[in-house]
Design a protein around this motif. Structure first.
Motif, PDB file in Angstrom:
ATOM      1  N   TYR A 252      -6.029  -0.481  -4.652  1.00  0.00           N
ATOM      2  CA  TYR A 252      -6.766  -1.735  -4.533  1.00  0.00           C
ATOM      3  C   TYR A 252      -7.045  -2.317  -5.919  1.00  0.00           C
ATOM      4  O   TYR A 252      -6.845  -3.511  -6.169  1.00  0.00           O
ATOM      5  CB  TYR A 252      -8.073  -1.456  -3.788  1.00  0.00           C
ATOM      6  CG  TYR A 252      -9.022  -2.621  -3.603  1.00  0.00           C
ATOM      7  CD1 TYR A 252      -8.997  -3.381  -2.439  1.00  0.00           C
ATOM      8  CD2 TYR A 252      -9.970  -2.934  -4.574  1.00  0.00           C
ATOM      9  CE1 TYR A 252      -9.893  -4.434  -2.242  1.00  0.00           C
ATOM     10  CE2 TYR A 252     -10.875  -3.978  -4.399  1.00  0.00           C
ATOM     11  CZ  TYR A 252     -10.839  -4.718  -3.228  1.00  0.00           C
ATOM     12  OH  TYR A 252     -11.722  -5.747  -3.035  1.00  0.00           O
ATOM     13  N   PHE A 253      -7.495  -1.455  -6.837  1.00  0.00           N
ATOM     14  CA  PHE A 253      -7.785  -1.901  -8.199  1.00  0.00           C
ATOM     15  C   PHE A 253      -6.503  -2.177  -8.979  1.00  0.00           C
ATOM     16  O   PHE A 253      -6.455  -3.112  -9.795  1.00  0.00           O
ATOM     17  CB  PHE A 253      -8.628  -0.857  -8.929  1.00  0.00           C
ATOM     18  CG  PHE A 253     -10.050  -0.810  -8.461  1.00  0.00           C
ATOM     19  CD1 PHE A 253     -10.942  -1.792  -8.833  1.00  0.00           C
ATOM     20  CD2 PHE A 253     -10.496   0.202  -7.626  1.00  0.00           C
ATOM     21  CE1 PHE A 253     -12.266  -1.763  -8.409  1.00  0.00           C
ATOM     22  CE2 PHE A 253     -11.812   0.240  -7.191  1.00  0.00           C
ATOM     23  CZ  PHE A 253     -12.699  -0.743  -7.569  1.00  0.00           C
ATOM     24  N   LYS A 254      -5.477  -1.399  -8.735  1.00  0.00           N
ATOM     25  CA  LYS A 254      -4.189  -1.619  -9.401  1.00  0.00           C
ATOM     26  C   LYS A 254      -3.640  -2.993  -9.047  1.00  0.00           C
ATOM     27  O   LYS A 254      -3.197  -3.755  -9.921  1.00  0.00           O
ATOM     28  CB  LYS A 254      -3.209  -0.521  -8.988  1.00  0.00           C
ATOM     29  CG  LYS A 254      -1.828  -0.649  -9.621  1.00  0.00           C
ATOM     30  CD  LYS A 254      -0.937   0.509  -9.169  1.00  0.00           C
ATOM     31  CE  LYS A 254       0.473   0.384  -9.744  1.00  0.00           C
ATOM     32  NZ  LYS A 254       1.341   1.502  -9.293  1.00  0.00           N
ATOM     33  N   LYS A 255      -3.683  -3.314  -7.768  1.00  0.00           N
ATOM     34  CA  LYS A 255      -3.189  -4.614  -7.307  1.00  0.00           C
ATOM     35  C   LYS A 255      -4.030  -5.750  -7.887  1.00  0.00           C
ATOM     36  O   LYS A 255      -3.482  -6.770  -8.356  1.00  0.00           O
ATOM     37  CB  LYS A 255      -3.225  -4.669  -5.781  1.00  0.00           C
ATOM     38  CG  LYS A 255      -2.722  -5.968  -5.193  1.00  0.00           C
ATOM     39  CD  LYS A 255      -2.795  -5.934  -3.668  1.00  0.00           C
ATOM     40  CE  LYS A 255      -2.333  -7.276  -3.083  1.00  0.00           C
ATOM     41  NZ  LYS A 255      -2.428  -7.282  -1.593  1.00  0.00           N
ATOM     42  N   ALA A 256      -5.362  -5.582  -7.886  1.00  0.00           N
ATOM     43  CA  ALA A 256      -6.241  -6.620  -8.414  1.00  0.00           C
ATOM     44  C   ALA A 256      -6.008  -6.833  -9.907  1.00  0.00           C
ATOM     45  O   ALA A 256      -5.955  -7.973 -10.387  1.00  0.00           O
ATOM     46  CB  ALA A 256      -7.701  -6.245  -8.159  1.00  0.00           C
TER      47      ALA A 256
END
Length: 637
Positions: free
Chosen positions: A611-615
């Motif tokens: 989730y954080f990687k994508k964001a």
């Protein structure tokens, strides 16, 4: 006789006197304060402080000295004492009512003083009962005795602080001594309290109708639609024992003003809001409300008209009376306007001398493409463009119709009573239902591209670094959450690296923000202060941390920490009226189910490392990057 109570009354009443002087025509005083109490260790002092207009320093010193002598010679009045006793007792009563529901931060200073100086820590019930018993026994003579004891020439120190600035005339020590000698022999008239016959009262013979209503049992929220276009959202709670929170909002704001009147329109809410109602000045209104727990303020920001208020159940009708009058009978107070205008001018006069202000102002110019409404207002603009008639006319135009306003009430009120009062005071507000209020896109946009800027200002051996990634997006509340959580992660990682590992900063700010007004955009923001020689290595570390999040996402430990913090924050928020008011406003504006306020884990279950990687790969957009650095002027580059 309790010395503390007498001193509190003396200090408070003197502050009220000084507040009146700030509003006198051509006053040299921009702001002031006064007090009587501890100074250093076991030493005590009486002080009066003032911020003076640069071209009236000598007059300002004279005014402050003269008011001290007036207190010594004539003292205070019975009406002043009565009002301030009521203020102290009401404040103690408020804490007594709310005991057990007061955030612990309010006790920190008292506990520190208790530990350091063995000051008493009595608790709410004792304080209220003590005041209730003691205050009636304190006489005007007890108060006025302090003026005679403390307003003396022996031991008097007069300190002037001013910027090093060409052309600024600072009175000499000899001049100040002459002023003091002259004022001590002047014939000074006693103070006259002119408030006695004024009151807040209006007559309303009819009431508006509720044309639609609904009730959400799960969250105990009622919603009423009045015939004049006002919406009311009401949630009775026992979160606070006797406090009611009011929030009012409608789209519009200063965006609807032409550029030619922007400066006046931008400040119309604060100027007219501080001017009072019903020919009662703002200062008089404050005095009339002493001894009551009530506040109400209108605002006009870029894209909204707003009200913010609070009261007890007993004062709810008074608050709604004031709200009605802010629509129908606001004041145009030239003295209040001139005082506000002079404070604004003084607040900007030395902006060019302050490195931090220069830094922030330059960032505003860069980020908003030097847009008229995105940059700080200058001294020249205030002097030439801020006009009372223009501000008043814009305020009256925006509040001539209440159509489209939503008012949210959260707190300890009787629902039926609120309904009846709302029909009377809100349902009868003027309304033009042929016109829908909305904000206007004024073309304010964030800069695009890569920009690196260095600002040389000041001599202190420190640098400030400000980094911003911006861009557009298809705004949703889910994306807003994603950007905000990414800011949380960045804060954790940069604190670990820049402060704890490298010892390069005392602290670091990092956050994510997004909005759909006036267009869909976001910002990832990083700021820190460091030694000038370390700025480059710290900036490189910031980029390394961001690159690592883009590549690896977040660790399981950090994901857990962020989610737990968010859940605990929401759980704690549910205990407070203001939190509910904020969430109900969001639900009304974005049309989401307000029952989701209780489901604080919603959308957090999908948060993981990816989730954080994508964001990070979405919102750390290197194509829109602004880096601004402040360094000392004397730094050898």
């Amino acid at each position: 006789m309790p010395v503390f109570c007498i001193r509190s009354l003396f200090s408070g009443m003197l502050k009220e006197r000084l507040a009146e002087i700030e509003l006198e025509k051509n006053t040299p005083i921009l702001s002031s304060t006064a007090g009587l109490g501890s100074f250093l260790a076991d030493k005590e002092s009486f002080y009066v402080r003032g911020i003076l207009k640069e071209n009236q320093i000598e007059e300002g010193v004279s005014v402050l000295l003269r008011e001290n002598i007036r207190i010594k010679k004539h003292g205070f009045t019975e009406t002043e004492l009565k009002r301030y006793k009521a203020f102290l007792l009401n404040n103690a009563l408020l804490f007594e009512k709310e005991k057990g529901k007061i955030p612990s931060k309010y006790y920190v200073e008292e506990l520190i003083d208790n530990f350091t100086y063995s000051d008493p820590f009595p608790g709410e019930s004792f304080r209220y009962n003590f005041y209730k018993e003691i205050l009636p026994s304190i006489t005007l003579a007890d108060i006025n005795k302090l003026g005679k004891e403390w307003v003396v020439s022996k031991g008097l120190s007069i300190i002037l602080k001013a910027p090093e600035k060409e052309g600024l005339d600072i009175p000499s020590e000899g001049t100040i001594k002459q002023l003091l000698s002259k004022i001590e022999t002047e014939s000074i008239e006693p103070y006259i309290d002119s408030l006695a016959k004024k009151e807040i009262a209006i007559t309303i013979d009819k009431e508006g109708e509720i044309i639609d209503s609904s009730y959400n049992k799960k969250i105990n929220v009622s919603k009423w639609k009045l015939e004049n276009g006002i919406t009311i959202i009401a949630k009775p709670t026992t979160l606070q024992n006797d406090l009611i929170s009011l929030s009012g909002f409608r789209p519009g704001g200063s965006s609807l003003a032409a550029d030619s009147i922007y400066v006046s329109a931008r400040n119309a809410g604060s100027i007219i809001g501080s001017s009072g109602i019903l020919n009662i000045s703002g200062l008089e209104l404050e005095k009339l409300n002493m001894g009551k727990t009530i506040s109400l303020t209108p605002f006009i920001n870029f894209y909204e008209e707003l009200f913010s208020g609070s009261s007890t159940a007993e004062e709810l009708e008074r608050m709604l009376t004031m709200l009605h009058l802010y629509f129908t009978n606001p004041n145009k107070d030239i003295l209040q306007f001139e005082a506000d205008k002079q404070r604004m001018i003084a607040g900007t006069k030395n902006d060019s001398l302050n490195p931090d202000t220069v830094f922030d102002n330059e960032i505003s110019r860069i980020m908003t493409n030097n847009h008229l409404r995105g940059i700080p207002i200058t001294e020249k603009q205030i002097e030439n463009e801020l006009n009372l008639d223009t501000a008043f006319d814009f305020y009256k135009n925006r509040f001539s119709s209440a159509n489209g306003f939503t008012f949210i009430f959260v707190g300890s009120f009787d629902l039926q009573k609120l309904k009846e009062l709302s029909k009377k005071y809100l349902g009868t507000l003027p309304s033009n239902q042929t016109e829908k209020s909305d904000w206007k896109d004024i073309g304010l946009r964030r800069i695009t591209g890569v920009h690196k800027n260095t600002i040389l200002k000041g001599n202190e051996n420190k640098s400030k670094v400000d980094i911003r990634y911006t861009g557009t997006l298809d705004y949703t509340l889910e994306k807003e959450l994603s950007i905000s959580l990414l800011g949380d992660l960045l804060k954790i990682k940069l604190t670990e690296e820049l402060r704890e590992s490298m010892s390069g900063v005392y602290g670091v700010q990092a956050s994510g923000y997004s909005t759909d007004t006036p267009y869909n955009w976001y910002r990832m923001h990083i700021r820190f202060t460091c030694a000038p020689e370390n700025r480059d290595v710290l900036i490189n570390k910031v980029h390394e941390v961001i690159a690592d999040i883009k590549k690896k996402g977040a660790s399981e430990k950090d994901v857990k920490k962020i989610i737990e913090t968010r859940i605990n924050r929401a759980k704690d928020g549910l205990k407070y009226n203001q939190y509910w008011s904020s969430k109900l406003k969001s639900a009304e504006i974005y049309n989401w189910n307000p029952e989701d306020i209780l489901d604080y884990k919603k959308n957090l279950e999908k948060v993981d490392s990816n989730y954080f990687k994508k964001a990070a790969n979405t919102y750390f957009n290197n194509d829109n990057y602004v880096e601004t650095i402040l360094i000392p002027e004397n730094l050898n580059q």
